[in-house]
Design an enzyme around this catalytic site. Structure first.
Site, PDB file in Angstrom:
ATOM      1  N   ASN A 204      29.308  18.166  76.735  1.00 24.66           N
ATOM      2  CA  ASN A 204      28.011  17.548  77.010  1.00 24.66           C
ATOM      3  C   ASN A 204      27.827  16.439  75.972  1.00 24.66           C
ATOM      4  OD1 ASN A 204      25.328  16.882  77.369  1.00 24.66           O
ATOM      5  ND2 ASN A 204      24.519  18.821  76.578  1.00 24.66           N
ATOM      6  N   TRP A 205      28.020  15.215  76.422  1.00 29.56           N
ATOM      7  CA  TRP A 205      27.969  14.092  75.469  1.00 29.56           C
ATOM      8  C   TRP A 205      26.538  13.785  75.024  1.00 29.56           C
ATOM      9  CZ3 TRP A 205      31.808   9.787  77.634  1.00 29.56           C
ATOM     10  CH2 TRP A 205      33.109  10.290  77.593  1.00 29.56           C
ATOM     11  N   LYS A 206      25.554  14.269  75.729  1.00 33.81           N
ATOM     12  CA  LYS A 206      24.137  13.961  75.443  1.00 33.81           C
ATOM     13  C   LYS A 206      23.925  12.436  75.423  1.00 33.81           C
ATOM     14  CE  LYS A 206      23.816  18.299  72.987  1.00 33.81           C
ATOM     15  NZ  LYS A 206      23.043  19.137  72.102  1.00 33.81           N
TER      16      LYS A 206
ATOM     17  N   HIS B 279      19.166  22.262  80.618  1.00 35.28           N
ATOM     18  CA  HIS B 279      19.505  22.245  79.195  1.00 35.28           C
ATOM     19  C   HIS B 279      18.229  22.423  78.384  1.00 35.28           C
ATOM     20  CE1 HIS B 279      20.899  20.984  75.274  1.00 35.28           C
ATOM     21  NE2 HIS B 279      22.128  21.240  75.711  1.00 35.28           N
TER      22      HIS B 279
ATOM     23  N   GLU C 113      17.200  21.073  75.803  1.00 35.16           N
ATOM     24  CA  GLU C 113      16.552  19.815  75.379  1.00 35.16           C
ATOM     25  C   GLU C 113      15.705  19.245  76.517  1.00 35.16           C
ATOM     26  OE1 GLU C 113      20.150  17.920  74.016  1.00 35.16           O
ATOM     27  OE2 GLU C 113      20.275  19.409  72.404  1.00 35.16           O
TER      28      GLU C 113
ATOM     29  N   GLU D 207      23.096  29.380  76.181  1.00 35.24           N
ATOM     30  CA  GLU D 207      23.001  28.567  74.976  1.00 35.24           C
ATOM     31  C   GLU D 207      21.777  28.999  74.172  1.00 35.24           C
ATOM     32  OE1 GLU D 207      25.248  24.640  75.546  1.00 35.24           O
ATOM     33  OE2 GLU D 207      23.225  24.316  76.271  1.00 35.24           O
TER      34      GLU D 207
ATOM     35  N   GLY E  37      23.464  22.631  67.990  1.00 39.28           N
ATOM     36  CA  GLY E  37      23.446  21.522  67.043  1.00 39.28           C
ATOM     37  C   GLY E  37      23.025  21.929  65.638  1.00 39.28           C
TER      38      GLY E  37
ATOM     39  N   SER F 178      27.030  25.219  68.854  1.00 36.17           N
ATOM     40  CA  SER F 178      27.872  25.032  67.660  1.00 36.17           C
ATOM     41  C   SER F 178      29.263  25.635  67.814  1.00 36.17           C
ATOM     42  CB  SER F 178      27.167  25.589  66.423  1.00 36.17           C
ATOM     43  OG  SER F 178      25.944  24.898  66.212  1.00 36.17           O
TER      44      SER F 178
ATOM     45  N   GLY G  78      28.654  20.587  72.729  1.00 32.85           N
ATOM     46  CA  GLY G  78      27.911  19.360  72.433  1.00 32.85           C
ATOM     47  C   GLY G  78      28.655  18.512  71.420  1.00 32.85           C
ATOM     48  N   GLY G  79      28.271  18.640  70.149  1.00 33.55           N
ATOM     49  CA  GLY G  79      28.816  17.795  69.085  1.00 33.55           C
ATOM     50  C   GLY G  79      30.335  17.702  69.075  1.00 33.55           C
TER      51      GLY G  79
HETATM   52  C1  PEP Z   1      24.699  21.773  73.849  1.00 31.34           C
HETATM   53  O1  PEP Z   1      23.711  21.114  73.554  1.00 31.34           O
HETATM   54  O2  PEP Z   1      24.970  21.992  75.040  1.00 31.34           O
HETATM   55  C2  PEP Z   1      25.523  22.277  72.754  1.00 31.34           C
HETATM   56  C3  PEP Z   1      26.226  23.357  72.955  1.00 31.34           C
HETATM   57  O3  PEP Z   1      25.475  21.575  71.573  1.00 31.34           O
HETATM   58  P1  PEP Z   1      26.313  21.861  70.222  1.00 31.34           P
HETATM   59  O4  PEP Z   1      27.716  22.257  70.620  1.00 31.34           O
HETATM   60  O5  PEP Z   1      26.283  20.569  69.474  1.00 31.34           O
HETATM   61  O6  PEP Z   1      25.608  22.972  69.512  1.00 31.34           O
END
Ligand code: PEP
Length: 253
Positions: A9-11, A96, A98, A168, A174, A214, A235-236
């Site tokens: 997920n590049w956001k 998601h 967010e 999640e 994050g 994470s 994500g990251g």
């Molecule tokens: C996400 O937002 O879907 C996610 C899993 O982010 P991160 O891996 O950065 O915690």
């Protein structure tokens, strides 16, 4: 056998040129060393059509990070499920945390989005998860159960086959704070049980449930080793080819 999946997920990261470069790098890395799981990258809307050309004919699937809750028309700035599909994307992330927290996406709105995504032939990566206070109060199962029921329980068993779930925990997104593999397993087993109660054992057994929060190359193998964890939503660590590939490789012996 249900699918093992690692989805990125590049956001709201990477401009178009940077996104194309990352997709191109990932394509080369996976051509040189084939993955043992399905791989999906979910990108900002503006990247989709161009990245679709980069990943066409490869093992990499493509998805959007959202779509509208309306079919079409005077909704300035929105992007419909049909428009996502027309870029060549096959997936869409919905629900998601967010989107729920910053854009007021309710269970009802998400229900509309899921219906439209499925009607337009997209597979949905549907996110669920509790915030820290809910976990500390021991309410995580109640919260996640309500998120499932609120947006997915009008679907048919046939439609559920195009839903991938992503657990999640919001406190792990994050933050660098990962759920333990046992916490992930407990929740994934609960989710599969709920899906079984509502849609039957066959659907429950076939539904891939991803962990997100994470996830990195150093912890992916432990998390993916659990019987009800079928992969990750990343994500990251999806923004660097080596990190994302490291997580994909967690599925290798
Ligand atoms: C996400 O937002 O879907 C996610 C899993 O982010 P991160 O891996 O950065 O915690």
């Amino acid at each position: 056998m249900r699918k093992k999946i690692v989805a990125g997920n590049w956001k709201m990261n990477l401009n178009l040129q940077e996104g194309v470069a990352l997709a191109t790098e990932l394509k080369a890395a996976l051509a040189a060393d084939a993955p043992n799981c399905d791989v999906v990258i979910c990108t900002p809307f503006i990247h989709l059509a161009t990245v679709a050309g980069v990943v066409e004919g490869t093992v990499i699937g493509l998805g959007a990070e959202n779509c509208a809750d309306k079919e079409k028309g005077a909704y300035t700035g929105e992007v419909s499920a049909a428009q996502v599909k027309s870029t060549g994307a096959q997936y869409v992330i919905l629900g998601h945390s967010e989107r729920r927290a910053y854009y007021g996406e309710t269970a009802e709105i998400l229900k509309e989005k899921v219906n439209l995504a499925l009607a337009n032939g997209l597979k949905v990566i549907f996110c669920i998860g509790e915030v820290l206070e809910e976990r500390e109060a021991g309410k995580q199962n109640e919260v996640v159960g309500a998120q499932l029921a609120g947006s997915l329980y009008d679907l048919t068993a046939e439609q559920m086959k195009n839903i991938i779930l992503a657990y999640e925990p919001v406190w792990a997104i994050g933050t660098g704070k990962t759920a333990t593999s046992d916490q992930a397993q407990d929740m994934h087993a609960f989710i599969r049980g709920e899906i079984c109660k509502k849609f039957g054992a066959e659907v429950a057994e076939q539904t891939s449930i991803l962990y997100g929060g994470s996830c990195k190359p150093s912890n992916a193998k432990d998390i993916f080793s659990k019987p009800d964890v079928d992969g990750g939503l990343i994500g990251g660590a999806a923004l660097k080819c080596a990190d994302f590939k490291g997580i994909i490789d967690a599925w290798k012996a």
